[in-house]
Scaffold this active site. Structure first.
Site, PDB file in Angstrom:
ATOM      1  N   HIS A 151       3.001  -7.136  -4.573  1.00  0.00           N
ATOM      2  CA  HIS A 151       2.282  -8.238  -3.881  1.00  0.00           C
ATOM      3  C   HIS A 151       2.194  -9.400  -4.800  1.00  0.00           C
ATOM      4  CE1 HIS A 151       2.315  -5.820  -0.302  1.00  0.00           C
ATOM      5  NE2 HIS A 151       2.308  -6.873   0.398  1.00  0.00           N
ATOM      6  N   LYS A 155      -3.496 -11.704  -3.790  1.00  0.00           N
ATOM      7  CA  LYS A 155      -3.461 -10.850  -2.779  1.00  0.00           C
ATOM      8  C   LYS A 155      -5.145 -10.143  -3.087  1.00  0.00           C
ATOM      9  CE  LYS A 155      -1.846  -7.298   0.388  1.00  0.00           C
ATOM     10  NZ  LYS A 155      -2.220  -8.168   1.413  1.00  0.00           N
TER      11      LYS A 155
END
Length: 263
Positions: A151, A155
């Site tokens: 990601h 994050k």
């Protein structure tokens, strides 16, 4: 359908506004941290209508038929109480819930409709279903299960909620408790891999929306099941689809398989 959006001023909140309006829904309001500041910043999203900015979930719940919520895990319990009190349906995409948080969601679902999912993408929903079936078909004593996800660099949690949901699906397919077989990221002298464990590797970098790969590896072959999201809008569109479906249902706890007519 009157839609309320928790965390309206956030990146996901703004996408939910656009997805809701594109679907023909009426966005009546949203919660935000700074009403005066966000009122000016979000003016462009209102199009031909107006959005009431609320300081708390209780106010938003009273004016909405359904609330879409992708906010922080710390809000789950108070949001569950407010929505249950108002009788307002709840689409919940927040992940990382504790046992107490999940209990609050379960309790709310006895009085209101709740769609809860770690990922609202139709593709990921199918991946979860396939992961469960593969867990059943590929026994742990022959196939090692590993999950790799990547990601964007902002994050804050790892593994991702979707990665954990994939692991839970595999465990369910194998008829074991996920907590008993989940293995966090390996580092140092961690010893040989144990039979039956489900391993995770989390990568972070750039602005990758979300990539997940489930690997089943035996001594003679490997099977990979992957999903890649190109745009966060896929999650917003799926959540709005869930909201439209949920307002026609009775009280209960549902998931995206129910929304898509798969279960």
């Amino acid at each position: 359908m009157r839609v309320g959006i928790a965390g309206l001023s956030g990146r996901m909140g703004q996408m939910l506004v656009l997805s809701s309006l594109d679907a023909g829904c009426r966005v009546v309001g949203g919660t935000c941290r700074d009403v005066e500041h966000d009122e000016q910043r979000l003016a462009a999203l209102t199009r031909n209508g107006s959005i009431t900015l609320c300081a708390d979930m209780g106010e938003l719940a009273e004016m909405s038929d359904v609330v879409i919520d992708f906010t922080h895990v710390s809000t789950v319990i108070p949001h569950a109480e407010a929505l249950k009190k108002a009788g307002t349906a709840w689409v919940l995409g927040t992940t990382g819930l504790s046992g107490a948080d999940q209990q609050a969601v379960d309790d709310a679902a006895r009085n209101i409709g709740v769609v809860q999912a770690a990922n609202f993408s139709a593709g990921v929903t199918l991946v979860l279903r396939l992961a469960r079936e593969m867990g059943t078909a590929l026994p742990a004593d022959r196939f090692d299960a590993e999950i790799v996800e990547m990601h964007h660099r902002q994050k804050v949690d790892a593994p991702s909620g979707t990665a954990l949901a994939i692991g839970e699906a595999v465990a369910k397919g194998r008829g074991v408790k996920f907590a008993d077989v989940r293995t966090p990221a390996r580092e140092g002298q961690c010893g040989a891999r144990k039979t039956g464990e489900i391993g995770f590797a989390a990568l972070r970098g750039g602005q990758i929306v979300g990539e997940h790969t489930l690997l089943f590896t035996s001594g003679t072959e490997q099977i990979a099941l992957s999903h890649r999201a190109f745009d966060r809008r896929v999650f917003a569109d799926g959540a709005v689809q869930a909201a439209e479906w949920l307002v026609r249902q009775k009280a209960g706890l549902y998931n995206m398989e129910n929304v898509l007519g798969l279960g």
